[in-house]
Design an enzyme around this catalytic site. Structure first.
Site, mmCIF file in Angstrom:
data_model
loop_
_atom_site.group_PDB
_atom_site.id
_atom_site.type_symbol
_atom_site.label_atom_id
_atom_site.label_comp_id
_atom_site.label_asym_id
_atom_site.label_seq_id
_atom_site.Cartn_x
_atom_site.Cartn_y
_atom_site.Cartn_z
ATOM 1 N N GLY A 127 0.644 -4.910 0.865
ATOM 2 C CA GLY A 127 -0.549 -4.931 0.024
ATOM 3 C C GLY A 127 -0.296 -5.604 -1.322
ATOM 4 N N ALA A 129 0.872 -1.171 0.000
ATOM 5 C CA ALA A 129 0.000 0.000 0.000
ATOM 6 C C ALA A 129 0.913 1.225 0.000
ATOM 7 C CB ALA A 129 -0.882 -0.017 1.235
ATOM 8 N N GLU A 168 4.716 -5.146 7.122
ATOM 9 C CA GLU A 168 4.025 -4.048 7.804
ATOM 10 C C GLU A 168 4.521 -3.845 9.229
ATOM 11 O OE1 GLU A 168 2.534 -6.358 5.937
ATOM 12 O OE2 GLU A 168 0.984 -5.445 4.681
ATOM 13 N N GLU A 177 -0.731 -9.147 -0.652
ATOM 14 C CA GLU A 177 -2.161 -9.349 -0.384
ATOM 15 C C GLU A 177 -2.973 -9.294 -1.683
ATOM 16 O OE1 GLU A 177 -1.889 -6.202 2.586
ATOM 17 O OE2 GLU A 177 -2.795 -7.565 4.044
HETATM 18 N N1 CO8 Z 1 4.623 3.207 -0.704
HETATM 19 C C1 CO8 Z 1 5.021 4.367 -1.263
HETATM 20 N N2 CO8 Z 1 6.167 4.489 -1.984
HETATM 21 C C2 CO8 Z 1 6.937 3.404 -2.113
HETATM 22 C C3 CO8 Z 1 6.598 2.155 -1.539
HETATM 23 C C4 CO8 Z 1 5.365 2.079 -0.810
HETATM 24 N N3 CO8 Z 1 4.922 0.940 -0.260
HETATM 25 N N4 CO8 Z 1 7.578 1.270 -1.825
HETATM 26 C C5 CO8 Z 1 8.490 1.926 -2.558
HETATM 27 N N5 CO8 Z 1 8.122 3.207 -2.734
HETATM 28 C C6 CO8 Z 1 8.837 4.271 -3.458
HETATM 29 C C7 CO8 Z 1 10.026 4.761 -2.675
HETATM 30 O O1 CO8 Z 1 9.629 5.700 -1.709
HETATM 31 C C8 CO8 Z 1 10.884 5.347 -3.775
HETATM 32 O O2 CO8 Z 1 10.356 6.598 -4.142
HETATM 33 P P1 CO8 Z 1 11.349 7.907 -4.116
HETATM 34 O O3 CO8 Z 1 12.380 7.587 -5.174
HETATM 35 O O4 CO8 Z 1 10.418 9.016 -4.496
HETATM 36 O O5 CO8 Z 1 11.919 7.983 -2.750
HETATM 37 C C9 CO8 Z 1 10.617 4.400 -4.950
HETATM 38 O O6 CO8 Z 1 9.388 3.742 -4.659
HETATM 39 C C10 CO8 Z 1 11.695 3.334 -5.112
HETATM 40 O O7 CO8 Z 1 11.839 2.653 -3.875
HETATM 41 P P2 CO8 Z 1 13.267 2.488 -3.126
HETATM 42 O O8 CO8 Z 1 14.171 3.606 -3.465
HETATM 43 O O9 CO8 Z 1 12.966 2.252 -1.673
HETATM 44 O O10 CO8 Z 1 13.782 1.142 -3.828
HETATM 45 P P3 CO8 Z 1 14.785 0.051 -3.221
HETATM 46 O O11 CO8 Z 1 15.107 -0.845 -4.356
HETATM 47 O O12 CO8 Z 1 15.887 0.707 -2.457
HETATM 48 O O13 CO8 Z 1 13.895 -0.752 -2.145
HETATM 49 C C11 CO8 Z 1 11.923 -1.921 -1.356
HETATM 50 C C12 CO8 Z 1 12.784 -1.516 -2.582
HETATM 51 C C13 CO8 Z 1 12.705 -2.878 -0.464
HETATM 52 C C14 CO8 Z 1 10.658 -2.606 -1.906
HETATM 53 C C15 CO8 Z 1 11.547 -0.647 -0.553
HETATM 54 O O14 CO8 Z 1 11.021 0.318 -1.447
HETATM 55 C C16 CO8 Z 1 10.518 -0.896 0.515
HETATM 56 O O15 CO8 Z 1 10.852 -1.419 1.570
HETATM 57 N N6 CO8 Z 1 9.255 -0.476 0.274
HETATM 58 C C17 CO8 Z 1 8.197 -0.579 1.252
HETATM 59 C C18 CO8 Z 1 7.737 -2.002 1.451
HETATM 60 C C19 CO8 Z 1 6.668 -2.057 2.502
HETATM 61 O O16 CO8 Z 1 6.881 -1.772 3.655
HETATM 62 N N7 CO8 Z 1 5.449 -2.444 2.077
HETATM 63 C C20 CO8 Z 1 4.331 -2.529 2.987
HETATM 64 C C21 CO8 Z 1 3.589 -1.243 2.993
HETATM 65 S S1 CO8 Z 1 2.264 -1.205 4.177
HETATM 66 C C22 CO8 Z 1 1.018 -2.109 3.464
HETATM 67 O O17 CO8 Z 1 1.141 -2.593 2.401
HETATM 68 C C23 CO8 Z 1 -0.248 -2.275 4.266
HETATM 69 C C24 CO8 Z 1 -1.343 -2.874 3.390
HETATM 70 C C25 CO8 Z 1 -2.643 -2.965 4.059
HETATM 71 C C26 CO8 Z 1 -3.274 -1.636 4.291
HETATM 72 C C27 CO8 Z 1 -4.742 -1.808 4.459
HETATM 73 C C28 CO8 Z 1 -5.269 -0.857 5.515
HETATM 74 C C29 CO8 Z 1 -6.793 -1.002 5.689
#
Ligand code: CO8
Length: 258
Positions: A109, A66, A132, A112
């Site tokens: 997400g 998400a 998460e 999911e």
């Molecule tokens: N949300 C927003 N932006 C994201 C996300 C995300 N989940 N993942 C990556 N991005 C963005 C980064 O911020 C970055 O943008 P910017 O260049 O503007 O800073 C761009 O995508 C590229 O990402 P990275 O530079 O971080 O790329 P890396 O190769 O270094 O890392 C990863 C890749 C490991 C995937 C890393 O991006 C990461 O850890 N992302 C987050 C993963 C995460 O925690 N996902 C879970 C999110 S919470 C969730 O999904 C809850 C769902 C249920 C909600 C329902 C509620 C009712």
């Protein structure tokens, strides 16, 4: 064909393709993505010319979760009253089988969303996880419920509680993924599986998916009752007569979806 902000859609034969297209955010699932995916999936579902749907992302990411930036300032009340993720339930409810073709990250997400599909095919580069807990929250789109049903309590508990990411091979061994293929072959393989499903009689495909869903949602006794009814109802289709006649006449069936 409708055009969308965050996805690309295409029809190939009897298969509807949905490609997540927010490369700048690794296909993070914001409200617009949810709206677009749900609208496209429901449009394919309403079209009798479509017998299977494929959902995919990019080589680098199916979806990295998400959208954290969209969620970070929300209050508990915002999340509750806004029902920000509610429409994903409509995606999970489409009658047409959906294949997730996963390459790269399928996290939070993203994992999911893959689990709302009926079949998960993975590239050897795929990574699955529910991270998460690292953000001080928990899965909110089905991760604690569907992951247990896919891989069992103990493995799901380890993944949800530690936030560890699991590679494609491990996900296949655990039963989350039906098959791992080389990344370069993922879309072709997904297309073949989808074409195969789409070549069947649509009422029987809908019935099979509904009965499989019942197994996930009900007791064995209720599921068996549902299956028996669904099985019987298919004997009122012309396709059942055609399928069985074709078997007896040693020829290929010609299904009409009726
Ligand atoms: N949300 C927003 N932006 C994201 C996300 C995300 N989940 N993942 C990556 N991005 C963005 C980064 O911020 C970055 O943008 P910017 O260049 O503007 O800073 C761009 O995508 C590229 O990402 P990275 O530079 O971080 O790329 P890396 O190769 O270094 O890392 C990863 C890749 C490991 C995937 C890393 O991006 C990461 O850890 N992302 C987050 C993963 C995460 O925690 N996902 C879970 C999110 S919470 C969730 O999904 C809850 C769902 C249920 C909600 C329902 C509620 C009712």
């Amino acid at each position: 064909m409708t055009s969308y902000e965050t996805i690309l859609t295409e029809t190939r034969g009897r298969v509807g393709w949905i490609t997540l297209n927010r490369p700048e955010a690794l296909n993070a699932l914001n409200s617009q993505v949810m709206h677009d995916v749900v609208t496209a999936a429901e449009a394919f579902d309403a079209d009798e010319g479509i017998g299977a749907i494929v959902v995919t992302g990019s080589e680098r990411a199916f979806a990295a979760g998400a959208d954290i930036k969209e969620m970070s300032d929300k209050t508990g009340l915002d999340m509750l009253m806004g029902d920000h993720f509610g429409a994903w339930g409509r995606f999970a409810a489409v009658r047409t089988p959906v294949i997730a073709a996963v390459s790269g990250y399928a996290l939070g997400g993203g994992c999911e969303l893959a689990m709302m599909c009926d079949i998960i095919l993975a590239a050897d580069t795929a990574q699955f996880g529910q991270p998460e807990i690292n953000l001080a929250v928990i899965p909110g789109m089905g991760g604690t419920q569907r992951l247990i049903r896919a891989v069992g309590y103990y493995k799901a508990a380890e993944l949800v509680l530690t936030g560890r990411t699991m590679p494609a091979e491990e996900a296949e061994r655990a039963g989350l993924v039906s098959r791992v293929v080389p990344a370069a072959e993922l879309l072709d393989e997904a297309g073949k599986v989808a074409d195969t499903i789409a070549s069947k009689s649509l009422p029987s495909v809908f019935a099979a998916k509904a009965a499989l869903d019942a197994a996930m949602e009900t007791s064995l006794a209720e599921g068996l009752r549902f299956e028996r009814q669904a099985f019987a109802s298919l004997f009122d289709t012309a396709d059942q007569k055609e399928g069985m006649a074709a078997f007896r006449e040693k020829r290929k069936p010609d299904f009409t979806g009726r």
